[in-house]
Design an enzyme around this catalytic site. Structure first.
Site, PDB file in Angstrom:
ATOM      1  CB  CYS A 136      -1.008  -0.004   1.144  1.00 16.62           C
ATOM      2  SG  CYS A 136      -0.351  -0.399   2.757  1.00 16.62           S
ATOM      3  NE  ARG A 141      19.124  -0.082  -2.392  1.00 15.66           N
ATOM      4  CZ  ARG A 141      20.452  -0.066  -2.251  1.00 15.66           C
ATOM      5  NH1 ARG A 141      21.082  -1.102  -1.723  1.00 15.66           N
ATOM      6  NH2 ARG A 141      21.137   0.994  -2.633  1.00 15.66           N
ATOM      7  CB  SER A 142      12.648  -0.661   3.888  1.00 11.15           C
ATOM      8  OG  SER A 142      11.521  -0.083   3.234  1.00 11.15           O
TER       9      SER A 142
END
Length: 321
Positions: free
Chosen positions: A147, A182-183
């Site tokens: 989401c 950059r998770s």
């Protein structure tokens, strides 16, 4: 000489409004109140705030929302119970819980029919391989996207960064985007989404900078990733080239250098912390300081889509029988 006028600040509530109207109409068409259950198993104030926002939004749009606060060691059994509960239509977890691979296990534990955040491996595989439907070649059931990355795409569409004249997969052609995060939950899937739509994306984390671009296989258009030379390519050298700068650094002390922002660039922050100083408005053409309300709208939109996909499958099974 007059100073340069400040760029426009765009609020998440403004961007979310048409999606809220769409969601409200969809709930009315369903004829019942979909139930979303959120599991909170950490003491993170940002997670608690997100849970409160989610609950208020659900109640205002005709959904039922239940917040379940549970010890992290009991979360696995609680998720399995919710998977089996026919009265629960959507499930979400406020991560991080353990902060390690155990969190990935918990993500995969949620039923694909109830995973409103789109974190299941099947949905991630579709995202990374640019597969947009669950039922090719019929293409009647859209895949679920995480989401927050989905919210970012909708924000960029609203701001006119996407060129709607072009075909899907090309609508970010020629655009350069910098993402400082950059998770696995937001930054990496967002980079893949934007690259799959034609952008050149520079993904920045504490270790290095990677470049995401659309792949050469036009039938699939899966993105490709390369590590950039840290001496040749730096944040200072790349940021001024970028049309869009997106940050999501979960730290009160981090501030993106305003002098790295190109005049007229689109600047977006999705961290619960403020990643830009106020003077960024003097450089950015459009500035979105937070995206929470758009993210919640996408979450509820995903919930409606899950229900519709399930109903579609049930109809097909009856027809086949």
């Amino acid at each position: 000489m007059s100073s340069k006028p400040a760029g426009r600040t765009i609020l998440a509530s403004t961007i979310a409004k048409p999606f809220v109207e769409e969601i409200t109409a969809s709930v009315q068409q369903l004829g019942f109140k979909p139930k979303l259950v959120g599991f909170l198993a950490n003491g993170d104030p940002a997670a608690q705030m997100y849970a409160n926002w989610t609950g208020k939004t659900c109640e205002g749009l005709g959904f039922e929302y239940e917040l379940v606060q549970v010890d992290k060691n009991d979360l696995e059994s609680a998720l399995m119970k919710a998977n089996k509960d026919d009265n629960v239509h959507g499930i979400m977890v406020y991560f991080p819980v353990f902060g390690d691979n155990q969190d990935q296990y918990l993500q995969q534990l949620i039923s694909t029919e109830k995973d409103v955040e789109g974190l299941n491996f099947m949905y991630y595989h579709n995202l990374y391989h640019n597969v947009r439907f669950l039922d090719p070649p019929y293409n009647e059931q859209k895949s679920i996207l995480p989401c927050t990355p989905l919210a970012m795409v909708k924000i960029l569409e609203y701001l006119g960064v996407y060129n709607i004249i072009l075909h899907y997969g090309n609508r970010l052609y020629g655009k350069k985007v910098l993402i400082v995060n950059r998770s696995e939950i937001v930054g990496r899937p967002l980079a893949a989404l934007l690259a799959n739509d034609g952008a050149t994306v520079y993904s920045v984390d504490i270790n290095n900078i990677q470049q995401f671009t659309r792949g050469d296989d036009l039938s699939e258009q899966r993105h490709k990733v390369i590590d950039l030379d840290s001496k040749e390519h730096t944040l200072e050298s790349l940021a001024p080239q970028c049309d869009v700068i997106i940050t999501g650094v979960p730290s009160e002390s981090y501030k993106f250098p305003t002098n790295y922002v190109r005049n007229g660039a689109v600047v977006i922050n999705f961290s619960s912390n403020k990643n830009f100083n106020d003077d960024v408005k003097q450089k950015a053409g459009l500035y979105v300081p937070s995206i929470g309300k758009v993210t919640i709208a996408m979450l509820l939109r995903n919930l409606i889509r899950l229900i519709k996909n399930k109903n579609h499958r049930a109809t097909l099974q009856k027809t086949a029988a």
